[in-house]
Design a protein around this motif. Structure first.
Motif, PDB file in Angstrom:
ATOM      1  N   ILE A 132       0.880  -1.135  -0.049  1.00 13.11           N
ATOM      2  CA  ILE A 132      -0.183  -0.022   0.043  1.00 13.11           C
ATOM      3  C   ILE A 132       0.885   1.303   0.045  1.00 13.11           C
ATOM      4  N   THR A 133       0.615   2.025  -0.782  1.00  8.43           N
ATOM      5  CA  THR A 133       0.789   3.227  -0.913  1.00  8.43           C
ATOM      6  C   THR A 133       0.272   4.466  -0.322  1.00  8.43           C
ATOM      7  N   LEU A 134       0.835   5.276   0.422  1.00  2.00           N
ATOM      8  CA  LEU A 134       0.154   6.455   1.272  1.00  2.00           C
ATOM      9  C   LEU A 134      -0.186   7.566   0.176  1.00  2.00           C
ATOM     10  N   SER A 135       0.631   8.049  -0.728  1.00  3.40           N
ATOM     11  CA  SER A 135       0.449   9.031  -1.342  1.00  3.40           C
ATOM     12  C   SER A 135       0.834   8.940  -2.795  1.00  3.40           C
ATOM     13  N   HIS A 136      -0.209   8.748  -3.780  1.00 10.60           N
ATOM     14  CA  HIS A 136       0.137   8.185  -5.217  1.00 10.60           C
ATOM     15  C   HIS A 136      -0.630   9.192  -6.046  1.00 10.60           C
ATOM     16  N   PHE A 137      -0.193  10.459  -5.960  1.00 10.43           N
ATOM     17  CA  PHE A 137      -0.597  11.565  -6.917  1.00 10.43           C
ATOM     18  C   PHE A 137      -2.253  11.869  -6.497  1.00 10.43           C
ATOM     19  N   GLU A 138      -2.605  11.697  -5.432  1.00  9.00           N
ATOM     20  CA  GLU A 138      -4.158  11.859  -5.057  1.00  9.00           C
ATOM     21  C   GLU A 138      -4.483  12.802  -3.854  1.00  9.00           C
ATOM     22  N   MET A 139      -3.619  13.628  -3.658  1.00 10.02           N
ATOM     23  CA  MET A 139      -3.516  14.325  -2.153  1.00 10.02           C
ATOM     24  C   MET A 139      -4.951  15.151  -2.085  1.00 10.02           C
ATOM     25  N   PRO A 140      -5.529  15.582  -1.173  1.00  9.54           N
ATOM     26  CA  PRO A 140      -6.653  16.365  -1.321  1.00  9.54           C
ATOM     27  C   PRO A 140      -6.514  17.840  -2.154  1.00  9.54           C
ATOM     28  N   TYR A 141      -7.438  18.082  -2.837  1.00 10.83           N
ATOM     29  CA  TYR A 141      -7.171  19.219  -3.545  1.00 10.83           C
ATOM     30  C   TYR A 141      -7.314  20.413  -2.600  1.00 10.83           C
ATOM     31  N   GLY A 142      -8.072  20.237  -1.556  1.00 14.30           N
ATOM     32  CA  GLY A 142      -8.088  21.434  -0.551  1.00 14.30           C
ATOM     33  C   GLY A 142      -6.879  21.857   0.096  1.00 14.30           C
ATOM     34  N   LEU A 143      -5.871  20.978   0.064  1.00 14.76           N
ATOM     35  CA  LEU A 143      -4.547  21.303   0.575  1.00 14.76           C
ATOM     36  C   LEU A 143      -3.748  22.099  -0.399  1.00 14.76           C
ATOM     37  N   VAL A 144      -4.205  21.866  -1.854  1.00 10.81           N
ATOM     38  CA  VAL A 144      -3.544  22.620  -2.685  1.00 10.81           C
ATOM     39  C   VAL A 144      -4.205  24.080  -2.812  1.00 10.81           C
ATOM     40  N   LYS A 145      -5.408  24.404  -2.675  1.00 18.09           N
ATOM     41  CA  LYS A 145      -6.211  25.687  -2.553  1.00 18.09           C
ATOM     42  C   LYS A 145      -5.946  26.389  -1.135  1.00 18.09           C
ATOM     43  N   LYS A 146      -5.853  25.517  -0.247  1.00 17.15           N
ATOM     44  CA  LYS A 146      -5.841  26.321   1.216  1.00 17.15           C
ATOM     45  C   LYS A 146      -4.201  26.637   1.547  1.00 17.15           C
ATOM     46  N   TYR A 147      -3.214  25.600   1.292  1.00 21.06           N
ATOM     47  CA  TYR A 147      -1.878  26.011   1.748  1.00 21.06           C
ATOM     48  C   TYR A 147      -1.004  25.866   0.814  1.00 21.06           C
TER      49      TYR A 147
END
Length: 374
Positions: free
Chosen positions: A183-198
């Motif tokens: 299992i990979t924890l981060s595979h190009f699908e981080m929440p877009y909210g983190l892009v917009k907010k931070y």
């Protein structure tokens, strides 16, 4: 134009005999980039669009057994998004084209059809898919946990139970069929909210968000998943000039005039710190769990034995694979420290961070071997 063997709709049904189709390809440059297909036929089927992948170094004189999937849509270019959803409609977004059309967008719009929202529909059909894996003799299955399915905006304090339940059931099905999940924890699908907010991984705040997500996963699935990876192909963003590489790795959208290289190195350091913290937490939760890293393996060979070529190849490999030194040895390698100093980069990396890196070395190295360069 490469010959195409068959045209199908999104359900796999053949809808257009090849001899009746007039296919025009809009070629782009680079490795295996998706091509837009416009289909117009003699029997009046129009306004169909699709995507296909072409072989690397495609020979236009050779016939390739390609299958093109087409879908109805508006005249404008469309951007398929990596999409995840649970029963409550929580979602994470990522553009997933190597070349983005001129009117690409980072939010969903009602008047657009996103071809990969259904994709192979594993979310609803995983049991029958896993049965096929068993029939094929698979002993392991690598996939990822969608961060956005567990923390839809990325910075919540409590996880989404519906998302967690899906992975419980999927892991149970794998184990029932004697298949180990990797299992990979981060595979190009981080929440877009983190892009917009931070602003994505340019912000140190994301370290805590990722660690919270990782801890929830480790605690929940510690007796179902032994093999983990933190970040998929973290070194793709070594190509900091490619928007898609940086965005898929780190969720960063550049402003005009920004120093791309400096921003990407800072983001990578934050990710490496987050990875080390996650490894340490996993070992504390269950020492039997093994947590690795993941590289895009594209080795660079010298053009010749000329010393100049040899040194250039060494330097290029350093910039592409220094992440491994940090993951596996727990140190920022000297050659990168010297490079940062020469470039005048004042990176946010504290003494406490350096200790974290030492304490969070990975248990193994995973890689996808694509091709070599010279």
């Amino acid at each position: 134009m490469a010959p195409v063997s068959v045209v199908r709709d999104m359900k796999g049904k053949e809808i257009l005999p090849l001899e009746k189709a007039d296919l025009s390809l809009l070629y782009s440059t680079g490795w295996r980039e998706p091509q837009k297909i416009a289909v117009k036929s003699a029997d009046g089927i129009t306004d169909l669009y699709g995507v296909m992948y072409t072989p690397f170094d495609m020979d236009s004189t050779r016939k390739y057994p390609l299958v093109v999937y087409v879908y109805p849509g508006p005249q404008e270019d469309q951007v398929p998004q990596a999409f995840s959803m649970d029963d409550n409609g929580n979602q994470g977004l990522y553009p997933f084209f190597a070349t983005l059309p001129s009117n690409y967008h980072y939010d969903m719009h009602d008047n657009y059809y996103y071809i990969n929202h259904n994709a192979v529909d594993f979310y609803h059909r995983y049991k029958e898919d896993i049965a096929l894996f068993k029939e094929m003799g698979f002993k392991c299955f690598r996939t990822s946990i969608s961060w956005a399915r567990i923390f839809p905006q990325g910075d919540e304090l409590e996880p989404n139970e519906e998302g967690l339940k899906f992975y419980d059931e999927m892991f149970d099905e794998l184990l029932k069929n004697d298949i180990q999940p990797v299992i990979t924890l981060s595979h190009f699908e981080m929440p877009y909210g983190l892009v917009k907010k931070y602003g994505g991984w340019r912000n140190r705040k994301l370290i805590d968000c990722f660690v919270r997500f990782a801890k929830v996963c480790f605690e929940r699935y510690q007796h179902k998943v032994k093999y983990w990876m933190t970040f998929n192909e973290i070194n793709n963003q070594a190509n900091y000039k490619a928007d898609v590489a940086v965005f898929t790795n780190s969720g960063i959208l550049f402003e005009e005039g920004e120093d791309r290289e400096a921003i990407v190195y800072q983001a990578a350091i934050y990710e490496l710190i987050a990875s080390a913290k996650a490894v340490k937490i996993a070992h504390e939760i269950n020492p039997e769990m093994m947590v690795g890293c993941m590289m895009a393996m594209t080795p660079i060979y010298p053009y010749s034995c000329n010393p100049d070529d040899m040194l250039k190849a060494v330097g290029a490999n350093h910039k592409r694979f220094w992440y491994l030194d940090v993951h596996a040895r727990g140190i920022i390698p000297g050659y990168m420290k010297s490079f940062f100093k020469r470039q005048g980069y004042d990176l946010d990396l504290t003494q406490e961070d350096l200790e974290v890196l030492k304490q969070g070395c990975v248990d193994y190295i995973g890689f996808s071997y694509y091709m070599s360069f010279a």
